[in-house]
Design an enzyme around this catalytic site. Structure first.
Site, short mmCIF file in Angstrom:
data_model
loop_
_atom_site.label_atom_id
_atom_site.label_comp_id
_atom_site.label_asym_id
_atom_site.label_seq_id
_atom_site.Cartn_x
_atom_site.Cartn_y
_atom_site.Cartn_z
N HIS A 138 0.84 -1.21 0.00
CA HIS A 138 0.00 0.00 0.00
C HIS A 138 0.88 1.26 0.00
O HIS A 138 1.86 1.33 0.74
CB HIS A 138 -0.91 -0.02 1.23
CG HIS A 138 -2.00 1.01 1.16
ND1 HIS A 138 -1.78 2.32 1.48
CD2 HIS A 138 -3.30 0.92 0.78
CE1 HIS A 138 -2.91 3.00 1.32
NE2 HIS A 138 -3.85 2.17 0.89
N GLU A 140 0.58 4.11 1.35
CA GLU A 140 0.80 4.75 2.66
C GLU A 140 1.94 4.06 3.41
O GLU A 140 2.82 4.71 3.98
CB GLU A 140 -0.49 4.69 3.50
CG GLU A 140 -0.29 5.31 4.88
CD GLU A 140 -1.40 4.97 5.86
OE1 GLU A 140 -2.58 4.97 5.48
OE2 GLU A 140 -1.06 4.69 7.03
N THR A 182 -2.86 3.48 8.88
CA THR A 182 -4.00 4.20 9.49
C THR A 182 -5.33 3.47 9.30
O THR A 182 -6.25 3.66 10.09
CB THR A 182 -4.14 5.61 8.88
OG1 THR A 182 -4.23 5.48 7.46
CG2 THR A 182 -2.98 6.50 9.26
N SER A 238 -9.44 0.33 -2.46
CA SER A 238 -9.39 1.20 -1.27
C SER A 238 -9.27 0.32 -0.03
O SER A 238 -10.13 -0.51 0.26
CB SER A 238 -10.68 2.04 -1.19
OG SER A 238 -10.94 2.41 0.14
N ASN A 240 -9.36 1.13 3.17
CA ASN A 240 -10.31 1.31 4.27
C ASN A 240 -11.67 0.72 3.93
O ASN A 240 -12.36 0.18 4.79
CB ASN A 240 -10.38 2.78 4.71
CG ASN A 240 -11.22 3.63 3.78
OD1 ASN A 240 -12.42 3.68 3.91
ND2 ASN A 240 -10.58 4.28 2.82
FE1 F3S Z 1 -6.51 10.48 7.11
FE2 F3S Z 1 -7.75 8.63 8.39
FE3 F3S Z 1 -8.77 9.60 6.22
S1 F3S Z 1 -5.59 8.71 8.00
S2 F3S Z 1 -7.03 10.15 5.01
S3 F3S Z 1 -8.47 10.73 8.14
S4 F3S Z 1 -8.85 7.48 6.82
#
Ligand code: F3S
Length: 298
Positions: A138, A140, A182, A238, A240
């Site tokens: 990923h 990130e 995250t 994605s 998440n």
């Molecule tokens: Fe930031 Fe959390 Fe969105 S790390 S980009 S607020 S999913």
């Protein structure tokens, strides 16, 4: 804000989980992009995002219509162009190379991700070994790795700690600091850090799963538990959204992960009285509204 009943009639209920749709980081990245587009309009200078700004083709195509292009390597843009770093962030070396090769660099890295960069950077310079619990492929996670000399130990399955390459690095570490991608599932963090602590009891843990991710997962779990079917809207690439679909499927086997309303079929909801909906952090409001409209017609 809480879970919202968007439809209730003849014993059928449609509930939208709390925190569905754009998160703070994505909203901010899009606002920065649109502001840059306005500022550059009529100047003859181009605006680029470093990779697609979010995991949503409709949004990316809309921006493209407004002249925003995607670049994938520093130095591949005109010297006077603006380049926007998306919310995932980039490695330190890429940030430096972009800064040197374009006219204006706009950093839209999410503050939650930026905080992990700082943790990784500080720990690396103090001689500690960084463990990232997350998906090694990923962007990130690759970005975080780039803030600690590309020397992070990365895994998302407790068994992977036993890989010879990982053990070799961890066994020679004086101090270990573990952080999380995250968007990680909290259960994965718990399982991986438990395995890490079993072998290295002095390892330090910083659970950096962002609050938007954990509250979204909690809300979709809550709705999935009382639903006969769940619809999870968001890109298949994605992270998440994929986590949300996994969380929902644990308590609601009839969970559908879709990118757009066209993928839904009425027959799939036969016999369902309670339908839940949630959406990933990159899913715009209009896509959620289309799914709600479709479900109401069933
Ligand atoms: Fe930031 Fe959390 Fe969105 S790390 S980009 S607020 S999913």
């Amino acid at each position: 804000m809480s879970d919202r009943i968007v439809f209730e009639k003849n014993g059928k209920t449609i509930t939208l989980a709390e925190h569905s749709g754009f998160c703070y980081g994505v909203k901010t990245a899009l606002q920065k992009t649109l502001k840059t587009v306005e500022e550059y309009e009529g100047t003859g200078r181009r605006v680029y995002t470093f990779g697609p700004i979010i995991h949503n083709d409709d949004v990316v195509n809309d921006l493209n219509m407004r002249g925003v292009q995607i670049c994938s390597a520093p130095g591949s843009t005109e010297k006077d162009a603006a380049v926007i770093i998306r919310s995932h962030g980039v490695p330190a070396s890429v940030e430096a190379a972009l800064r040197d090769s374009c006219g204006q660099l706009i950093d839209a890295t999410c503050p939650h991700v930026k905080k992990i960069h700082r943790l990784a950077d500080d720990a690396y310079h103090e001689g500690r070994t960084i463990v990232v619990i997350g998906d090694a492929g990923h962007p990130e996670v690759q970005g975080i790795d780039g803030w600690c000399g590309n020397e992070a130990v990365i895994f998302s399955d407790p068994a992977e700690i036993e890989r010879p390459k990982n053990l070799a690095r961890l066994n020679r570490a004086e101090e270990i600091l573990a952080v999380a991608q995250t968007t990680l599932n909290r259960n994965v963090w718990d399982a991986c850090t438990e395995a890490l602590l079993r072998r290295y009891p002095r390892a330090q843990l910083r659970c950096t799963i962002c609050s938007a991710t954990s509250s979204r997962q909690t809300a979709c779990r809550r709705v999935a538990e009382i639903s006969d079917a769940m619809v999870v809207i968001g890109g298949r690439n994605s992270s998440n959204t994929t986590r949300l679909a996994e969380v929902c499927a644990l308590t609601c086997p009839r969970t559908f992960h879709i990118e757009s309303v066209d993928e839904l079929e009425a027959t799939a909801f036969a016999g369902c009285r309670r339908i839940g909906v949630t959406a990933g952090a990159s899913t715009p409001e209009n896509q959620i509204a289309s799914v709600e409209a479709f479900l109401k017609t069933l």
